[in-house]
Design an enzyme around this catalytic site. Sequence first.
Site, PDB file in Angstrom:
ATOM      1  N   ARG A  30     117.042 -21.693  -8.869  1.00  0.00           N
ATOM      2  CA  ARG A  30     116.166 -20.799  -8.123  1.00  0.00           C
ATOM      3  C   ARG A  30     115.753 -19.638  -9.019  1.00  0.00           C
ATOM      4  O   ARG A  30     116.531 -19.162  -9.830  1.00  0.00           O
ATOM      5  CB  ARG A  30     116.886 -20.253  -6.887  1.00  0.00           C
ATOM      6  CG  ARG A  30     116.896 -21.212  -5.716  1.00  0.00           C
ATOM      7  CD  ARG A  30     117.567 -20.609  -4.503  1.00  0.00           C
ATOM      8  NE  ARG A  30     118.980 -20.425  -4.722  1.00  0.00           N
ATOM      9  CZ  ARG A  30     119.560 -19.281  -5.047  1.00  0.00           C
ATOM     10  NH1 ARG A  30     118.849 -18.172  -5.159  1.00  0.00           N
ATOM     11  NH2 ARG A  30     120.853 -19.215  -5.245  1.00  0.00           N
ATOM     12  N   TYR A  54     112.030 -27.595  -8.805  1.00  0.00           N
ATOM     13  CA  TYR A  54     113.488 -27.584  -8.637  1.00  0.00           C
ATOM     14  C   TYR A  54     113.926 -27.232  -7.208  1.00  0.00           C
ATOM     15  O   TYR A  54     113.458 -26.234  -6.640  1.00  0.00           O
ATOM     16  CB  TYR A  54     114.166 -26.604  -9.624  1.00  0.00           C
ATOM     17  CG  TYR A  54     115.610 -26.407  -9.237  1.00  0.00           C
ATOM     18  CD1 TYR A  54     116.561 -27.376  -9.558  1.00  0.00           C
ATOM     19  CD2 TYR A  54     116.000 -25.350  -8.430  1.00  0.00           C
ATOM     20  CE1 TYR A  54     117.856 -27.267  -9.100  1.00  0.00           C
ATOM     21  CE2 TYR A  54     117.305 -25.222  -7.972  1.00  0.00           C
ATOM     22  CZ  TYR A  54     118.223 -26.192  -8.313  1.00  0.00           C
ATOM     23  OH  TYR A  54     119.500 -26.098  -7.843  1.00  0.00           O
ATOM     24  N   LYS A  63     116.303 -22.769   1.679  1.00  0.00           N
ATOM     25  CA  LYS A  63     116.442 -21.305   1.601  1.00  0.00           C
ATOM     26  C   LYS A  63     115.190 -20.591   2.132  1.00  0.00           C
ATOM     27  O   LYS A  63     115.286 -19.558   2.790  1.00  0.00           O
ATOM     28  CB  LYS A  63     116.703 -20.873   0.166  1.00  0.00           C
ATOM     29  CG  LYS A  63     117.797 -21.631  -0.539  1.00  0.00           C
ATOM     30  CD  LYS A  63     119.152 -21.384   0.055  1.00  0.00           C
ATOM     31  CE  LYS A  63     120.209 -22.015  -0.849  1.00  0.00           C
ATOM     32  NZ  LYS A  63     121.558 -21.831  -0.357  1.00  0.00           N
ATOM     33  N   HIS A  96     123.813 -17.611   5.416  1.00  0.00           N
ATOM     34  CA  HIS A  96     124.165 -18.471   4.275  1.00  0.00           C
ATOM     35  C   HIS A  96     125.636 -18.853   4.394  1.00  0.00           C
ATOM     36  O   HIS A  96     126.481 -18.375   3.637  1.00  0.00           O
ATOM     37  CB  HIS A  96     123.898 -17.670   2.989  1.00  0.00           C
ATOM     38  CG  HIS A  96     123.943 -18.487   1.741  1.00  0.00           C
ATOM     39  ND1 HIS A  96     124.207 -17.945   0.505  1.00  0.00           N
ATOM     40  CD2 HIS A  96     123.733 -19.808   1.526  1.00  0.00           C
ATOM     41  CE1 HIS A  96     124.167 -18.888  -0.411  1.00  0.00           C
ATOM     42  NE2 HIS A  96     123.889 -20.027   0.174  1.00  0.00           N
ATOM     43  N   SER A 135     125.839 -18.768  -3.758  1.00  0.00           N
ATOM     44  CA  SER A 135     125.614 -20.116  -4.271  1.00  0.00           C
ATOM     45  C   SER A 135     126.615 -20.446  -5.382  1.00  0.00           C
ATOM     46  O   SER A 135     126.946 -19.585  -6.198  1.00  0.00           O
ATOM     47  CB  SER A 135     124.199 -20.224  -4.845  1.00  0.00           C
ATOM     48  OG  SER A 135     123.259 -19.947  -3.843  1.00  0.00           O
ATOM     49  N   CYS A 169     129.819 -21.069  -5.266  1.00  0.00           N
ATOM     50  CA  CYS A 169     131.161 -20.467  -5.168  1.00  0.00           C
ATOM     51  C   CYS A 169     132.087 -21.342  -4.327  1.00  0.00           C
ATOM     52  O   CYS A 169     133.127 -20.886  -3.855  1.00  0.00           O
ATOM     53  CB  CYS A 169     131.090 -19.062  -4.570  1.00  0.00           C
ATOM     54  SG  CYS A 169     130.420 -17.844  -5.705  1.00  0.00           S
ATOM     55  N   ASP A 217     126.126 -25.051   3.937  1.00  0.00           N
ATOM     56  CA  ASP A 217     125.285 -24.035   3.288  1.00  0.00           C
ATOM     57  C   ASP A 217     124.637 -23.043   4.253  1.00  0.00           C
ATOM     58  O   ASP A 217     124.539 -21.875   3.943  1.00  0.00           O
ATOM     59  CB  ASP A 217     124.191 -24.737   2.467  1.00  0.00           C
ATOM     60  CG  ASP A 217     123.508 -23.797   1.479  1.00  0.00           C
ATOM     61  OD1 ASP A 217     124.199 -22.951   0.886  1.00  0.00           O
ATOM     62  OD2 ASP A 217     122.276 -23.904   1.302  1.00  0.00           O
ATOM     63  N   ARG A 249     122.783 -31.071  -9.513  1.00  0.00           N
ATOM     64  CA  ARG A 249     123.026 -31.189  -8.068  1.00  0.00           C
ATOM     65  C   ARG A 249     123.058 -32.640  -7.601  1.00  0.00           C
ATOM     66  O   ARG A 249     122.527 -33.532  -8.262  1.00  0.00           O
ATOM     67  CB  ARG A 249     121.885 -30.484  -7.313  1.00  0.00           C
ATOM     68  CG  ARG A 249     121.770 -28.996  -7.616  1.00  0.00           C
ATOM     69  CD  ARG A 249     122.579 -28.190  -6.641  1.00  0.00           C
ATOM     70  NE  ARG A 249     122.697 -26.788  -6.995  1.00  0.00           N
ATOM     71  CZ  ARG A 249     123.171 -25.869  -6.171  1.00  0.00           C
ATOM     72  NH1 ARG A 249     123.538 -26.202  -4.954  1.00  0.00           N
ATOM     73  NH2 ARG A 249     123.296 -24.618  -6.559  1.00  0.00           N
TER      74      ARG A 249
END
Length: 586
Positions: free
Chosen positions: A70, A198, A207, A227, A249, A251, A278, A371
Amino acid sequence: MEILNTSVLAWLEKMKALTQPDSVVLIDGSEVQLDELRAQAVATGEMIRLNEEKLPGCYLHRTAVNDVARVEHRTFICSRSKEDAGPTNNWMSPEDAYAKLGKLFDGSMRGRVMYVIPYSMGIVGSPFSKIGVELTDSIYVVLNMAIMTRIGAQVLEQLGDEPDFVKGLHAKAQLDEENRYICHFPEDNTIWSVNSGYGGNVMLGKKCFALRIASHLGRKEGWFAEHMLILGIEDPKGDVRYICAAFPSACGKTNLAMLIPPEVYRKKGYRVWCVGDDIAWLRIGPDGRLWAVNPENGFFGVAPGTNAKSNPNALASVSRNAIFTNVVHNLDDNTVWWEGLDKNPPQNALNWKGEKWDPASGEKGAHPNSRFTAPAKNCQCLSPEFENPQGVPISAIIFGGRRAKAAPLVYQSFSWEHGVFVGSIMASETTAAASGKVGVVRRDPMAMLPFCGYNMGDYWAHWLEMGKKIPSPPKIFNVNWFRQDDDGNIIWPGYGENMRALMWILGRCEEKAGAQLTPIGFEPLPEDIELEGSGVSRETLEALLTVDFDVWRSEAAGIREFYQKFGDKLPKELAAQIEAFEKRLG
Ligand code: SAT
Ligand code: MN
């Protein structure tokens, strides 16, 4: 199937005139159509079909080398007033943004196909759900959205002739970094994304909609878009309690959401259920509790570090019908690999850029933000409540980040108001999920810094306001799985062992577990955390629970400085909280 909705049609005509695609394809959600697109993507090299026996229905995709995360510095909230975006968001006026991006979109789909994706965030038809339409020139986006959201004919049918949908426009254009923009127009229910291919920049349901636009809607309509992962812990009697947890993100939200209980709990009959990894949309239920749904339909998880020990459920979820982005391609058996999968990197392989890769070179083969996209229904521990349109009732909310020193393993806030303070002072070391430097501590309130679609000061006020309206609010906690010793080693084993902290949290919710009072909140006493089979010594646990007043005094100074940015948008309750906190620290 055709589009009958007059608002969708009118908008589509305008966007066609702007981007001038050669043709337009409406995504109906059928497997036949998706298969055709997969075949096309394979023919052009956009995707690589993987080993049909080992990874049935799986594909590999590589994004452009300059387009792997991002781009927060190119993400804008384009509200009419700058103050509504607030000091933590980039802002552009709607006029400027439409004009600037309009030029970039102008003719950008010439020679390309425009795909029209009707999608629902949340179960189609649930009162919790919201509808979007994404226009994109990327098959990769279509196939990812088909996993991550509910798409197709059922969604258009649900929308009927209502004008109430989020308008998303995405064009790859030239993938030009200098002209990459992710713009949100909360007052127009509109998202424009250009020059990226991406993940979070282009799957506009995630998001962009489910957090940035939805947080704005939630404020207007009296709910939360957060989130957060959602998980359920089932006790031996079969009662399930649900927890939401907000971490930045990369973590470990996906790992926590799918955790496998340590033996000591497993043998007693405890189970963990994943509802989401998420995003959570939370509303006050008729019973006065806070209820959560996961608006997504799949997982877009970080690949590196995912393995049979850290997250066997995720690994099983990506064994079929998954898309891998920017991982290593094993040429011997046409499978994939990433750092931390196992100790046997393929010898005959291409790295995430598609270059010949030698594992002995010391260079990473997979991108650190590589990912997997996997359907939720692949997950063996997916909650039976996943499809429940009412969602699940939340007992506890957890905030957390990567902190080497400051935050202890776990602590509980004194009240809702103090809990909002605890969320607002969250900080974390940055990760590869966003472009920029990795490992720098930054304030990331409620893990929403990159995702809050309006002024963060107003967002905190909304949290405080909601606290007054929820008759039986969840209790609020903070955790830190990343505490280090003086040599920089992380001292908590993490992963499944995190259940030990969750059990204390649930114990506190039921007023069963013990605690001690500290200036930051209630902490467990060492004996309140089950250590059997953890390999963690009592001494280590004590170290994990220590609160260093000096560290926290300098934290408090940092918090004041951060709060100052918000001027009179800082709620008075939070100003009082920092005041009281400093007093407690002495
Ligand atoms: O790239 S995404 O925004 O979808 C994932 C993340 O950064 O959390
Ligand atoms: Mn995330």
